[in-house]
Write an enzyme that holds these catalytic residues in place. Structure first.
Site, PDB file in Angstrom:
ATOM      1  N   ALA A   1       0.850  -1.188   0.000  1.00  0.00           N
ATOM      2  CA  ALA A   1       0.000   0.000   0.000  1.00  0.00           C
ATOM      3  C   ALA A   1       0.888   1.241   0.000  1.00  0.00           C
ATOM      4  CB  ALA A   1      -0.919  -0.013   1.215  1.00  0.00           C
TER       5      ALA A   1
ATOM      6  N   GLY B   1       0.575  -5.393   1.361  1.00  0.00           N
ATOM      7  CA  GLY B   1      -0.615  -5.706   0.592  1.00  0.00           C
ATOM      8  C   GLY B   1      -0.322  -6.416  -0.711  1.00  0.00           C
TER       9      GLY B   1
ATOM     10  N   GLU C   1      -0.006  -9.948   0.157  1.00  0.00           N
ATOM     11  CA  GLU C   1      -1.333 -10.499   0.466  1.00  0.00           C
ATOM     12  C   GLU C   1      -2.124 -10.795  -0.804  1.00  0.00           C
ATOM     13  OE1 GLU C   1      -2.525  -8.593   4.730  1.00  0.00           O
ATOM     14  OE2 GLU C   1      -1.776  -7.225   3.201  1.00  0.00           O
TER      15      GLU C   1
ATOM     16  N   GLU D   1       4.870  -5.450   7.494  1.00  0.00           N
ATOM     17  CA  GLU D   1       4.143  -4.394   8.196  1.00  0.00           C
ATOM     18  C   GLU D   1       4.653  -4.125   9.608  1.00  0.00           C
ATOM     19  OE1 GLU D   1       1.126  -6.226   5.306  1.00  0.00           O
ATOM     20  OE2 GLU D   1       2.766  -6.929   6.592  1.00  0.00           O
TER      21      GLU D   1
END
Length: 257
Positions: free
Chosen positions: A65, A110, A113, A133
């Protein structure tokens, strides 16, 4: 088909979705997330049997992100962003065809993911993967705590999240995060060959197999077996089942719809 930050190409039942922000290492903001969701929906409306997810350029798959965009989020804003990212994870998991992550570079946060949400993962030898993260003071918020445990033992998942390790392609392969590692210049040829073979398989059987495999993680082993039984038996009587078994008995190649 193209948007501001995403492109989608569909040919021969195969869709290729490319996140196209190479100057930002394909990091995602709300515009990009909205466009990814729209592109996945467009691939489904085109009845693609295979969806390839990748990033533009030679440096990044999806670097995560957009941290500069996120850094001042309030808790409600962060919750809405998590829901948006998890929605795309769900879109990938529920896509009625096989999804392949072609990991051509950095896949962090992200981006990792989204790769984990795909059915299959192929990494370039240049790929670097991780749920990083923890070093931002946060944890995976788009499904990483759940998705990792589909692929690796609990201890491994905890270590990857607690330490925020960045794994090169060979380490990711050894830990079970990716199924293939190939030379960087061969990545798309390799993935295209996989996609073409998958696209030749019977559509309904592929979809049923994916639903049954996913059910194991959604409902646990016994519930998954129930879904598998129903999906397996429900394929009997379909044209593809009839043709596939007839071709086997007759020792010829099947001609699926």
């Amino acid at each position: 088909m193209s948007w501001n930050t995403v492109t989608l190409e569909v040919s021969d039942d195969v869709a290729r979705l490319t996140v196209d922000r190479p100057d930002a290492l394909n990091a995602m903001n709300t515009e990009t997330l909205d466009e990814i969701a729209e592109a996945i929906a467009a691939a489904e409306s085109e009845a693609a049997r295979v969806l390839i997810l990748t990033g533009a350029g030679d440096d990044a798959f999806i670097a995560g992100a957009d941290i500069d965009y996120m850094k001042e989020f309030s808790t409600p804003e962060a919750l809405a962003y998590a829901e948006r990212g998890q929605g795309i994870v769900r879109d990938l998991i529920e896509f009625p065809g096989v999804t392949i992550a072609a990991i051509n570079g950095y896949a962090f946060g992200g981006g990792c993911e989204f790769a984990l949400a795909c059915d299959l993962r192929v990494a370039s030898e240049r790929a670097v993967i991780g749920q990083t993260e923890i070093d931002l003071g946060i944890i995976p918020g788009w499904g990483g705590t759940q998705l990792l445990q589909r692929l690796v033992p609990d201890e491994t998942a905890r270590r990857l999240i607690f330490f925020g390790d960045r794994l090169d392609a060979s380490d990711a392969y050894e830990r079970g995060l990716v199924g293939d590692v190939v030379a960087h210049d061969d990545l798309y040829d390799h993935v295209d060959e996989m996609a073409a073979e998958l696209a030749s398989k019977p559509r309904h059987a592929l979809h049923a197999a994916k639903e049954a495999l996913n059910a194991y993680h959604e409902t646990g082993g016994e519930g998954g077996l129930t879904v598998e039984r129903r999906a397996w038996s429900g394929l009997f009587g379909t044209p593809d089942q009839r043709e596939g078994m007839a071709a086997f008995v007759e020792k010829r190649d099947p001609e699926f719809e």
